[in-house]
Write a protein that holds these residues in place. Structure first.
Motif, PDB file in Angstrom:
ATOM      1  N   ILE A  22      -3.206   0.773  -3.590  1.00  0.00           N
ATOM      2  CA  ILE A  22      -2.687  -0.694  -3.338  1.00  0.00           C
ATOM      3  C   ILE A  22      -1.887  -0.578  -4.925  1.00  0.00           C
ATOM      4  O   ILE A  22      -2.601  -0.863  -5.817  1.00  0.00           O
ATOM      5  N   VAL A  23      -0.762  -1.085  -4.613  1.00  0.00           N
ATOM      6  CA  VAL A  23       0.711  -1.351  -5.402  1.00  0.00           C
ATOM      7  C   VAL A  23       0.344  -2.705  -6.120  1.00  0.00           C
ATOM      8  O   VAL A  23       0.495  -3.061  -6.921  1.00  0.00           O
ATOM      9  N   ARG A  24       0.156  -3.629  -4.961  1.00  0.00           N
ATOM     10  CA  ARG A  24       0.282  -5.109  -5.124  1.00  0.00           C
ATOM     11  C   ARG A  24      -0.811  -5.900  -4.164  1.00  0.00           C
ATOM     12  O   ARG A  24      -0.841  -5.268  -2.947  1.00  0.00           O
ATOM     13  N   VAL A  45       0.707  -1.397   0.139  1.00  0.00           N
ATOM     14  CA  VAL A  45      -0.055   0.026   0.161  1.00  0.00           C
ATOM     15  C   VAL A  45       0.956   1.282  -0.026  1.00  0.00           C
ATOM     16  O   VAL A  45       1.907   1.417   0.898  1.00  0.00           O
ATOM     17  N   ASP A  46       0.864   2.079  -0.962  1.00  0.00           N
ATOM     18  CA  ASP A  46       1.461   3.399  -1.044  1.00  0.00           C
ATOM     19  C   ASP A  46       0.718   4.469  -0.502  1.00  0.00           C
ATOM     20  O   ASP A  46      -0.445   4.890  -1.189  1.00  0.00           O
ATOM     21  N   PHE A  47       1.372   4.942   0.519  1.00  0.00           N
ATOM     22  CA  PHE A  47       0.924   5.986   1.291  1.00  0.00           C
ATOM     23  C   PHE A  47       1.533   7.483   0.979  1.00  0.00           C
ATOM     24  O   PHE A  47       1.339   8.528   1.569  1.00  0.00           O
ATOM     25  N   SER A  48       2.515   7.288  -0.047  1.00  0.00           N
ATOM     26  CA  SER A  48       3.344   8.641  -0.263  1.00  0.00           C
ATOM     27  C   SER A  48       2.637   9.621  -0.780  1.00  0.00           C
ATOM     28  O   SER A  48       2.969  10.882  -0.541  1.00  0.00           O
ATOM     29  N   GLY A  49       1.449   9.503  -1.287  1.00  0.00           N
ATOM     30  CA  GLY A  49       0.542  10.599  -1.709  1.00  0.00           C
ATOM     31  C   GLY A  49      -0.339  11.107  -0.688  1.00  0.00           C
ATOM     32  O   GLY A  49      -1.215  11.924  -1.203  1.00  0.00           O
TER      33      GLY A  49
END
Length: 206
Positions: free
Chosen positions: A194-196, A185-189
């Motif tokens: 969900i990336v994978r 899970v990408d929270f950078s933004g």
């Protein structure tokens, strides 16, 4: 030649864990089980270990390495995390999730995504991994043990020892692992992306 450690899945032998940690501290590269699948691991500042992981997996410079942490206090040293993200991550750890977050200055630049300055981070729910992290006292720099050309990660320690004996320093076996990597899970933004899709239930982030 890699040393092979057969440890109890519920009560890992302290002597074996201590010997593996000594290898890690001496800049060795290990294969170890997690709550999703086997992973490659070394110390954060082990340049040779990072290069070996890249070589084994044929990884480019945009690959997100993961810092595998013992607990939330340790995790907080290496990523910037606001209150909303804190609550979401806290509710999902320990578990089979990897979170991509902005890295702090504690993370070597070479381990960050070259443009985003982010890093993967996770807290596993696995007895052997937690024993390793407790003894080591710092995160393990890790990457899923998925070899080029293989559809699934290897699930058995003896198979890893057989195939990677010449490039690893130790293999820890505490029984079969799953074949499904973590949910990433990408929270950078700010908002979860969900990336994978993997072993962790993605529903809470959709």
């Amino acid at each position: 030649m890699a040393k092979y450690y057969d440890v109890h899945p519920d009560n890992p032998q302290p002597r074996s864990i201590g010997q593996v940690v000594d290898i890690v501290r001496e800049d060795g590269l290990i294969a170890y089980p997690t709550d999703s699948c086997f992973a490659l691991g070394c110390r954060l500042d082990n340049r040779d270990g990072v290069d070996r992981i890249r070589s084994i997996r044929h990884l480019g410079d945009k690959h997100h390495f993961t810092l595998v942490c013992r607990d939330f206090a340790q995790l907080g040293q290496f990523v910037h995390i606001n209150n909303a993200v804190f609550r979401a991550v806290k509710a999902s750890t320990p578990g089979s999730y990897t979170f991509i977050l902005p890295a702090t200055k504690e993370v070597p630049r070479r381990l960050m995504h070259p443009k985003k300055k982010t890093v993967g981070i996770r807290i596993p729910d696995h007895v052997t991994t937690q024993a390793l992290l407790a003894e080591l006292g710092e995160p393990l720099l890790s990457s899923t043990l998925l070899l080029p050309g293989d559809e699934d990660p290897m699930t058995q320690g003896w198979e890893i020892k057989d195939r990677l004996d010449h490039v690893l320093d130790a293999v820890i076996d505490s029984g079969d692992c799953g074949v499904e990597p973590t949910t990433v899970v990408d929270f950078s933004g700010g908002e979860p992306e969900i990336v994978r899709h993997g072993a962790g239930d993605p529903a809470r982030f959709e």
